[in-house]
Design an enzyme around this catalytic site. Structure first.
Site, PDB file in Angstrom:
ATOM      1  CG  HIS A 149       0.095   2.550  -1.042  1.00  0.00           C
ATOM      2  ND1 HIS A 149       0.784   1.455  -1.526  1.00  0.00           N
ATOM      3  CD2 HIS A 149       0.092   2.414   0.302  1.00  0.00           C
ATOM      4  CE1 HIS A 149       1.171   0.684  -0.525  1.00  0.00           C
ATOM      5  NE2 HIS A 149       0.760   1.236   0.595  1.00  0.00           N
ATOM      6  CG  ASP A 150      -0.494  10.063  -5.294  1.00  0.00           C
ATOM      7  OD1 ASP A 150      -0.157   9.746  -6.444  1.00  0.00           O
ATOM      8  OD2 ASP A 150      -1.078  11.118  -5.028  1.00  0.00           O
ATOM      9  CB  SER A 155      -0.377  12.332  -1.413  1.00  0.00           C
ATOM     10  OG  SER A 155       0.521  11.238  -1.330  1.00  0.00           O
ATOM     11  CB  CYS A 211      -2.024  -3.202  -1.281  1.00  0.00           C
ATOM     12  SG  CYS A 211      -0.489  -2.664  -0.487  1.00  0.00           S
ATOM     13  CG  LEU A 507      -8.353   9.901  -8.904  1.00  0.00           C
ATOM     14  CD1 LEU A 507      -7.585  10.967  -9.678  1.00  0.00           C
ATOM     15  CD2 LEU A 507      -9.496  10.532  -8.114  1.00  0.00           C
ATOM     16  CG  ASN A 508      -7.975   5.133  -6.019  1.00  0.00           C
ATOM     17  OD1 ASN A 508      -7.952   6.338  -5.803  1.00  0.00           O
ATOM     18  ND2 ASN A 508      -8.698   4.296  -5.306  1.00  0.00           N
ATOM     19  CE1 TYR A 509      -4.912   0.432  -9.484  1.00  0.00           C
ATOM     20  CE2 TYR A 509      -5.260  -0.111 -11.786  1.00  0.00           C
ATOM     21  CZ  TYR A 509      -5.293  -0.473 -10.456  1.00  0.00           C
ATOM     22  OH  TYR A 509      -5.703  -1.733 -10.101  1.00  0.00           O
TER      23      TYR A 509
END
Length: 563
Positions: A149-150, A155, A211, A507-509
């Site tokens: 999901h990057d 990744s 999710c 960071l996760n977005y």
């Protein structure tokens, strides 16, 4: 022999920080031939002929890398299962299926998308140790994927030859209700984690994303954001231990890695420092009954006033209440407008929720019939967009309902946007087209945890986080350009309303628009690093320098070591 062929595919140039792909090396050779005279160009030309004399050289090199890598794995891991059973090269019949199974953004699943030479799918921890040692041996860049999901694909794509270490087989979850903890391997999905907790207890949960197909490893290491953060903070705020494989192939727990590295892999992104094998998490209490609601209003239904008032209360209301705000340009009765959707999780029953709303946010006019009481696991399904009544077993599926082309960006808001500002925003959003906004409230526990407690810095002082969101199904460069332009334009328009110096990002977005590095210098890294990590960036650099000074674990937005 293997080494010679490997260099034909992956060429090391003195003074270059990374090996060059064949195409780049060919270009260098051509330029040298053109610019030089005498015997030197002849030698270079002969070298080019020697290395790249046939169109099959790339395939031969790939096979050679594969053979060398397999032999190395066999030498560094247990014979059962055999190394060949966990490694896929491009000639393997299952290669494409394995590669595409965890690509969640169609922008990076086209014929022109760079493909890995090898995909390694470890079944046991020793396979990860061996993969690190062997990738160093063959000089390959390693991408680490836990769920795919990057948002910008870092990744699983690269501009130079690379392989993927895909952790989807490392998915064990060990829930211990006695001490209210669980060990979660990096390849487990959030849906699997929620299900395994629910199997053991109906009064425990975990604060993480909505999710269910997101991989736990990447999600938690980047912070881990969900609809219980106002009550319990981020996922990383409930992490009590971890297991990581370092650059030397050692498996380290919290005690062995030390508090600096343990701090870094809670919000700093694990892939800059090693391969996260598992996290030990602390479970949190959830009530027997929770309540959800979704209330929608358009501009003609006073949405502007409601959005403004939401900003004043969303981060200050009862900590059991999380109200996400979705803002989307839509067409109603042939007229373009903005729809504001207030979507909530309340850790309590409907009667108490109504009391809280009547006191702190009466303008929304929430009614009992708007509320649905359910168990916490049912709320997980609700927020995952499953139909009411869906079995919890659905959380075990690793296949998303759909995979579209998409782009995401993020911002933080520290001062409420005025009504005039909101009305200006609506006009811009309607004119731009499809891009929507998601406002996620902060406050509560997020304001109580110091920004230096973990590597994730965006704590007190933020009213809410914005996610910019656009997805599309049309194929082709024109569609990509259109929608990417839309979201970037809206992001630019929002500059006056969001955090500054630096403009923060989550960071996760993942968002490569805010900066990338090609040299892994401190100055290049700080361009995006200061936005993701604020004042924590320098400490992350120090940790990186201590644990991975040669920068083996790297991507286009990784933490650089000091050189």
């Amino acid at each position: 022999m293997h080494g010679a062929r490997r260099k034909a595919h992956l060429v090391f140039i003195k003074g270059s920080p990374t090996p060059l792909p064949i195409e780049s090396y060919n270009k260098k050779v051509t330029n040298m031939r053109t610019a030089s005279s005498g015997s030197v160009p002849g030698l270079v030309f002969l070298l080019g002929l020697l290395l790249f004399s046939s169109s099959s050289s790339s395939c031969e090199a790939s096979d050679s890398v594969y053979d060398t890598f397999i032999q190395c794995l066999a030498n560094h891991s247990d014979p059962s299962p055999p190394a060949s059973s966990i490694v896929y090269n491009q000639s393997n019949s299952s290669y494409t299926t394995v590669l595409q199974s965890y690509i969640r953004n169609r922008r990076f699943n086209t014929s022109s998308t760079p493909k890995p030479l090898i995909i390694v799918t470890p079944l046991v921890e020793s396979h990860v140790q061996a993969a690190i040692l062997c990738s160093k041996n063959v000089g390959m860049e390693m991408k680490i994927r836990s769920g795919g999901h990057d948002y910008d694909g870092l990744s699983y794509i690269s501009d130079i030859p690379f392989f993927i270490l895909d952790l989807f087989n490392l998915r064990a979850i060990d829930v211990n209700i006695g001490d209210e903890t669980a060990w979660v391997q990096a390849g487990a999905t959030l849906g699997e984690l929620y299900y395994r907790i629910w199997e053991k207890s109906k009064l425990h949960g975990f604060p993480a994303g909505v999710c269910p197909t997101v991989g736990a490893g990447g999600h938690i290491s980047g912070g881990g954001y969900g609809n219980m953060l106002r009550k319990y903070g981020l996922s990383i705020d409930q992490v009590v231990d971890a297991k990581i494989v370092d650059v030397n192939g050692r498996i380290l727990d919290r005690k062995a890695m030390g508090e600096d590295l343990f701090w870094a892999i809670r919000g700093g992104g694990g892939s800059s420092f090693g391969v996260i094998l598992a996290y030990k998490i602390k479970l949190v209490a959830v009530p027997e009954t929770v309540t959800v609601f979704r209330v929608e209003r358009t501009l003609d239904q006073n949405a502007t006033d409601l959005v403004y008032k939401w900003q004043l209360v969303a981060d200050k209301i009862d900590n059991d209440l999380f109200i996400r705000l979705l803002l989307q340009p839509v067409t109603v009765n042939k007229k373009r407008t903005i729809r504001a959707s207030f979507v909530s999780l309340f850790l309590g029953d409907a009667a108490r929720l109504l009391s809280v709303m009547d006191k702190d946010f009466p303008a929304l006019g929430l009614k009992k019939e708007d509320c649905m009481e359910m168990s916490w696991i049912e709320s997980v399904l609700y927020w995952g967009n499953f139909d009411n009544g869906t079995s919890a077993d659905a959380l075990l599926s690793r296949t998303p309902d759909s995979v579209n082309f998409l782009k995401r960006k993020s911002d933080y808001v520290q001062t409420p946007i005025s009504k005039d500002g909101l009305e200006w925003m609506w006009k811009k959003m309607i004119a731009i087209g499809k891009t929507g906004l998601v406002f996620n409230p902060y406050g509560g526990r997020m304001s109580e945890i110091p920004s230096s407690e973990t590597a994730f810095p965006h704590r007190a002082g933020n009213i809410y986080k914005i996610q910019y969101s656009v997805s599309w199904s049309e194929e082709g460069e024109e569609a990509d350009k259109e929608y990417m332009t839309q979201i970037r334009r809206l992001y630019s328009y929002m500059t006056p309303f969001v955090s500054k110096s630096p403009r923060g990002s989550f960071l996760n977005y993942r968002d490569v628009d805010i900066g990338v590095t090609k040299t892994w210098s401190y100055d290049e890294g700080k361009v995006y690093g200061a936005k993701y990590f604020l004042n924590n960036f320098d400490r992350l650099v120090k940790v990186k320098t201590a644990v991975d000074p040669t920068n083996f674990f790297r991507n286009e937005q990784s933490i650089p070591p000091l050189k």
